[in-house]
Enzyme design. Sequence first.
Site, PDB file in Angstrom:
ATOM      1  N   TYR A   1       0.667  -1.093   0.008  1.00 50.16           N
ATOM      2  CA  TYR A   1      -0.046   0.019   0.055  1.00 50.16           C
ATOM      3  C   TYR A   1       0.824   1.177   0.164  1.00 50.16           C
ATOM      4  O   TYR A   1       0.510   2.353  -0.348  1.00 50.16           O
ATOM      5  CB  TYR A   1      -0.931   0.081   1.176  1.00 50.16           C
TER       6      TYR A   1
ATOM      7  N   PHE B   1      -6.835  21.452 -25.006  1.00 45.20           N
ATOM      8  CA  PHE B   1      -7.261  19.921 -24.925  1.00 45.20           C
ATOM      9  C   PHE B   1      -8.243  19.719 -24.067  1.00 45.20           C
ATOM     10  O   PHE B   1      -8.447  20.391 -23.256  1.00 45.20           O
ATOM     11  CB  PHE B   1      -6.090  19.154 -24.567  1.00 45.20           C
ATOM     12  N   THR B   2      -9.282  18.863 -24.621  1.00 39.78           N
ATOM     13  CA  THR B   2     -10.590  18.829 -23.913  1.00 39.78           C
ATOM     14  C   THR B   2     -10.523  18.551 -22.274  1.00 39.78           C
ATOM     15  O   THR B   2     -10.967  19.438 -21.498  1.00 39.78           O
ATOM     16  CB  THR B   2     -11.355  17.316 -24.417  1.00 39.78           C
TER      17      THR B   2
ATOM     18  N   ASP C   1       2.409  20.069 -21.024  1.00 40.72           N
ATOM     19  CA  ASP C   1       1.304  18.805 -21.392  1.00 40.72           C
ATOM     20  C   ASP C   1       2.205  17.955 -21.948  1.00 40.72           C
ATOM     21  O   ASP C   1       2.565  17.857 -23.148  1.00 40.72           O
ATOM     22  CB  ASP C   1       0.177  19.233 -21.933  1.00 40.72           C
TER      23      ASP C   1
ATOM     24  N   LYS D   1       0.036   7.348 -23.291  1.00 42.56           N
ATOM     25  CA  LYS D   1       0.598   7.703 -24.830  1.00 42.56           C
ATOM     26  C   LYS D   1       2.126   7.416 -25.005  1.00 42.56           C
ATOM     27  O   LYS D   1       2.526   6.377 -24.934  1.00 42.56           O
ATOM     28  CB  LYS D   1       0.296   9.202 -25.135  1.00 42.56           C
TER      29      LYS D   1
ATOM     30  N   ARG E   1     -12.887  15.148 -34.351  1.00 42.91           N
ATOM     31  CA  ARG E   1     -12.355  16.376 -33.491  1.00 42.91           C
ATOM     32  C   ARG E   1     -12.698  17.623 -34.375  1.00 42.91           C
ATOM     33  O   ARG E   1     -11.828  18.264 -35.338  1.00 42.91           O
ATOM     34  CB  ARG E   1     -10.815  16.231 -33.640  1.00 42.91           C
TER      35      ARG E   1
ATOM     36  N   PHE F   1     -18.695  14.835 -26.815  1.00 43.38           N
ATOM     37  CA  PHE F   1     -18.330  14.056 -27.835  1.00 43.38           C
ATOM     38  C   PHE F   1     -18.401  12.618 -27.560  1.00 43.38           C
ATOM     39  O   PHE F   1     -18.405  11.649 -28.224  1.00 43.38           O
ATOM     40  CB  PHE F   1     -16.929  14.539 -28.320  1.00 43.38           C
TER      41      PHE F   1
HETATM   42  C1  LIG Z   1      -4.715  12.011 -23.462  1.00 41.89           C
HETATM   43  C2  LIG Z   1      -4.340  13.387 -23.291  1.00 41.89           C
HETATM   44  C3  LIG Z   1      -4.659  14.072 -22.025  1.00 41.89           C
HETATM   45  C4  LIG Z   1      -5.289  13.384 -20.814  1.00 41.89           C
HETATM   46  O1  LIG Z   1      -4.784  12.133 -20.602  1.00 41.89           O
HETATM   47  P1  LIG Z   1      -5.766  10.726 -20.145  1.00 41.89           P
HETATM   48  O2  LIG Z   1      -4.532   9.860 -19.783  1.00 41.89           O
HETATM   49  O3  LIG Z   1      -6.408  10.416 -21.062  1.00 41.89           O
HETATM   50  O4  LIG Z   1      -6.504  11.356 -18.839  1.00 41.89           O
HETATM   51  C5  LIG Z   1      -3.836  15.454 -21.923  1.00 41.89           C
HETATM   52  N1  LIG Z   1      -3.631  15.986 -23.099  1.00 41.89           N
HETATM   53  C6  LIG Z   1      -2.956  15.573 -24.038  1.00 41.89           C
HETATM   54  C7  LIG Z   1      -2.659  16.385 -25.059  1.00 41.89           C
HETATM   55  C8  LIG Z   1      -3.723  14.207 -24.220  1.00 41.89           C
HETATM   56  O5  LIG Z   1      -3.901  13.786 -25.669  1.00 41.89           O
END
Ligand SMILES: *Cc1c(COP(=O)(O)O)cnc(C)c1O
Length: 456
Positions: free
Chosen positions: A72, A124-125, A215, A258, A382, A448
Amino acid sequence: MRKYVAEPYKIKVVEPIAITTREQRQEAIERAGYNTFLLNSDDIYIDLLTDSGTSAMSDAQWAGLMIGDEAYAGSRNFYRLQDAVRDVYGFKYVVPTHQGRGAENILSQILIKPGHYIPGNMYFTTTRTHQELNGGTFVDVIIDEAHDSQNDHPFKGNVDLDKFQALIDKVGADNIPYICVAVTVNLAGGQPVSMENLKAVKELASKHGIKVFFDATRCVENAYFIKEREPGYSDKSIAAILKEMMSYADGCTMSGKKDCLVNIGGFLAMNDPDIYQRATQLVVVYEGMPSYGGMAGRDMEAMARGIYEAVDYDYIHHRISQVRYLGEKLADAGVPIVKPIGGHAVFVDAKKFFPQIPQDQFPAQMLAAQIYLQAGVRTMERGIVSAGRDPKGNHYYPKLELVRLTIPRRVYTYAHMDVVADAIIDLYQEKDKFKGLEMVYEPPVLRFFTARFRPL
Ligand SMILES: *Cc1c(COP(=O)(O)O)cnc(C)c1O
């Protein structure tokens, strides 16, 4: 035949995928309300919905799962992850989170107060949503070229320093806690930011006491483009370029799904001990103990290993080349795509593909549905649907109305890329016969994901 960079790996495990008929796909897309997010993955042949969490892990990563320490507190895999982030990214402190948005949530809560402005190189969303939930206002400071799908600027993700300066002059540096710089810019088409620009942003921000957070979601892809395109970097390793990029930031949010080559995970990293302290307080509330932050020990191990694999030149060279192969094949056939071709995806310009469909009849949503019907290939809108509504309730009308063909890392072959390209090229031959969609269900946020549509 087009030349390609062959895979730097071989196949050890296979996963069968569904071959469907057009009738089956017609039923499936109607059940899904013409929203590709609502399709079952069992009905999909090639899934280009996202590159998020869809990577194939290596044998070394899978082996790493077996040495997961599920304590933990103080898991050994946390220390492996912390070491990897320190070593490859260069930040002192690391807070694991369940994925990127977990890190965004914590960073936004710590730094943003109501009335603040957060400049960024295109929204970004999830990033913008967290900024707004904390009372902040996102301000786009990306260069104008980014909004033009045919402009082939090599670093279309760059921050426009004049726009950044103008915002400082207008609202005052005290009301700008940080600038969020995405490397690369997802919604501009996976476009990179140059090292020169990152350095200049850091200088301007520092002069005004504004922090810089990246980011870093696709930072390895960004590093590859710097190596390829920016003078003085062709002989440097991907790892060295990445490290230099990160030296121009106070910290970063990371979606490990990613560029860390894992199926789940993320982190928030920084150099400031006070921000770290507050992040450890918040991570306990929203994610988990600071030494796991919503991840299993085994997943932290896989991410630590993925962080190193991602900066291997042969990996990233093949990755970017495979995306480019698909994009060039489409462009050669006249299909309108965003140029230059970005790092993780090929973006089809739906306004140019379906000029007869007005933006508020969702041309990109329709194109994504048609690509699925054509060949069982899942893509994503998009455009206006993703952009959502402004606080007054009107649609945002983004200049770019795109369909994203996102390539998972190490998953598909060049034969799959050919299937995708042929399906879209065939559709393009009969593009004039299509009409738009109307929205019949709309959720209040991040619409979306679950909105439903009907053909007009
Ligand atoms: C995917 C993404 C995020 C958010 O990450 P999650 O792991 O999906 O929560 C933030 N910024 C960008 C540019 C992304 O592509």
